[in-house]
Design an enzyme around this catalytic site. Structure first.
Site, short mmCIF file in Angstrom:
data_model
loop_
_atom_site.label_atom_id
_atom_site.label_comp_id
_atom_site.label_asym_id
_atom_site.label_seq_id
_atom_site.Cartn_x
_atom_site.Cartn_y
_atom_site.Cartn_z
N THR A 61 0.83 -1.21 0.00
CA THR A 61 0.00 0.00 0.00
C THR A 61 0.87 1.26 0.00
OG1 THR A 61 -1.69 -1.21 1.22
CG2 THR A 61 -1.85 1.18 1.26
N ALA A 88 12.84 20.28 -4.61
CA ALA A 88 14.04 19.66 -4.04
C ALA A 88 15.32 20.25 -4.61
CB ALA A 88 14.00 18.15 -4.31
N ILE A 136 -0.42 13.49 7.98
CA ILE A 136 -0.35 14.73 8.77
C ILE A 136 1.12 14.99 9.13
CG2 ILE A 136 -1.12 15.94 10.85
CD1 ILE A 136 -3.40 13.90 11.09
N GLY A 177 -6.78 -1.32 2.99
CA GLY A 177 -5.34 -1.14 3.20
C GLY A 177 -5.02 -0.25 4.39
N ASP A 222 -0.50 -0.34 17.75
CA ASP A 222 -0.08 0.60 16.70
C ASP A 222 -0.09 2.04 17.25
OD1 ASP A 222 0.26 1.25 13.69
OD2 ASP A 222 -1.48 2.44 14.28
N LYS A 228 3.09 4.81 17.89
CA LYS A 228 3.09 6.21 17.43
C LYS A 228 3.23 7.17 18.60
CE LYS A 228 0.30 4.90 13.43
NZ LYS A 228 -1.07 4.63 13.00
N1 HSE Z 1 -2.94 0.67 10.72
C1 HSE Z 1 -2.62 2.04 10.80
C2 HSE Z 1 -3.89 2.82 11.08
C3 HSE Z 1 -2.01 2.48 9.49
O1 HSE Z 1 -4.98 2.28 10.91
O2 HSE Z 1 -3.82 3.98 11.48
C4 HSE Z 1 -1.33 3.81 9.57
O3 HSE Z 1 -0.27 3.81 10.48
#
Ligand code: HSE
Length: 436
Positions: A13, A33, A136, A187, A201, A205
């Site tokens: 993706t 660039a 973002i 995706g 996840d 982050k």
């Molecule tokens: N699986 C992550 C989400 C993808 O749904 O935010 C982006 O990091």
């Protein structure tokens, strides 16, 4: 100047989206660039698989080491994901003197301390804007735009899949599993979707955000993590009755005793902007002591939104390799000798929709005259309201919304309507943008 050569690891993706954006916007990217950027090589596990990108002109391989060890490659884009074998690939690329751009949050959250130390030793750049909140530019905002602040706290919807699931459950009463399957098909979800729904996840982050906000090493293992699997429609409904929305938040807060790092479902007052961030969208609210609260919103996952952040990092690296150090980022974002002479439109050529309010006599045919004039100028009416006259007034207010039209046509129509003997005073006109 010689083009910069890029090798892409992974054509899924994000990899596919990145190839598309780099190819489609090649000319404009080179103007920003200061140098042409070409993808010379890419790797994928299965070369026979259908791709979202056109790989014409790119040498394909199933072995990432072909790219990492190619002396011609300047920048390696690590878009495979996961923190296992990929860590060695990135360390080898760094050892080979390559700059690395990655979208890999688990890699940075778990091994970033080691990777950055090796990159410093080798004098190469490791950039990871796409690792947090997809498209973002939150890393750049905190690291550069807010660098004069003492960040007090931040709170973010930083998993698009989780937010998509909560939104669909609330708005459409859909089943958890059904929405998750859709997020996978689109995706958005991780290879292992438990990372999304169990909050892992988001914790990856948050680890990264906390480090750049507070200046602490990456410490994923210290994040308190709860997912959304226990949230029921009943909770969502009760929360709504109390004036709240349930959102899955990552929160990092600096307190006198220490830093809180937590990921969990959270009730937020529904009037807060962040409570209205729905679907796969992400948002991060950052409170700095000087600036106060600032909010960053956009697509947190998906091929091209994530590619947007990857390509921005690539451009940063190329600028660092190309420009004189004092002018690494051009004053006007594009290189000074690449500014274009594109005409700026006069207001007559603007295209927008309108809200119109006029006062007219309450007589048969008045509205017909007004709508006829609009029709003559090819202006479609979207909605119309005719109000009762106010006490002691004979004129009635007529309020209309129009569809998008050329301002020149609207100016002409307004002049003709104002000239009607049955219309009194000036027409109030407010432009309307759906911002969709
Ligand atoms: N699986 C992550 C989400 C993808 O749904 O935010 C982006 O990091």
């Amino acid at each position: 100047m010689k083009p910069i050569k890029v090798g892409v690891l992974g054509l899924g993706t994000v990899g596919g989206g990145t190839v598309n954006v780099l190819k489609r916007n090649a000319a404009e990217i080179a103007r920003r660039a200061g140098r042409e950027i070409i993808i010379t090589r890419a790797s994928a596990k299965d070369l026979t698989k259908q791709r979202i990108c056109d790989t014409q002109g790119i040498i394909l391989t199933t072995d990432p080491l072909d790219i990492i060890n190619d002396p011609e490659i300047d920048i390696v884009l690590e878009l495979i994901g996961g923190a296992g074998a990929v860590k060695d690939m990135v360390l080898t690329a760094i050892a080979n003197g390559k700059h690395v751009v990655t979208a890999n949050k688990s890699l940075i959250a778990l091994h970033g301390n080691e990777i950055f130390a090796k990159a410093s030793e080798q004098g190469v750049i490791v950039a990871f804007e796409a690792a947090v909140a997809g498209g973002i530019p939150i890393i750049k905002a905190i690291r550069e735009g807010l660098s004069g602040n003492r960040i007090q706290w931040l709170a973010g919807i930083i998993n698009g899949t989780g937010n998509f699931i909560l939104t669909e459950m609330r708005d459409k009463g859909r089943d958890f599993a059904d929405v998750l399957a859709e997020a996978q098909a689109l995706g958005y979800a991780e290879a292992d979707p438990t990372f999304d729904v169990e909050g892992i996840d988001a914790a990856h982050k948050l680890t990264i955000l906390a480090s750049i906000a507070f200046g602490i090493p990456l410490q994923f293992d210290k994040v308190y993590t709860e997912g959304i699997t226990q949230i029921t429609r009943t909770d969502v409904e009760y929360a709504e009755q109390l004036g709240y929305r349930i959102k899955h938040l990552g929160i990092a807060r600096q307190t006198p005793e220490g830093i809180e790092l937590r990921v969990h479902p959270t009730l937020i007052p529904e009037r807060r902007l962040i409570a209205n961030v729905d679907g796969v969208k992400n948002a991060v609210l950052v409170e700095g002591d000087a600036v106060g609260p600032t909010l960053y919103y956009g697509a947190g996952a998906g091929a091209e939104p994530t590619a947007s952040a990857v390509v921005a990092d690539v451009i940063d690296v190329v600028r660092a390799l190309t420009s004189d150090p004092e002018n690494r980022v051009p004053h006007l974002a594009f290189q000074a000798d690449a500014l274009a002479d594109i005409p700026l439109l006069s207001s007559e050529r603007f295209k927008t929709a309108y809200y119109l309010r006029l006062n007219a006599e309450d007589k048969p045919g008045v509205l017909a005259d007004v709508t006829r004039i609009l029709a003559v100028h090819n202006i479609s009416i979207e909605a119309i309201i005719q109000k009762e006259p106010s006490q002691g007034e004979t004129a009635i207010p007529i309020i209309m919304l129009t569809q998008v039209t050329l301002e020149q046509k609207m100016n002409a129509a307004i002049a003709e309507i104002e000239a009607l003997p049955t219309v009194t005073g000036k027409i109030s006109r407010i432009r309307l943008e759906t911002l969709g």
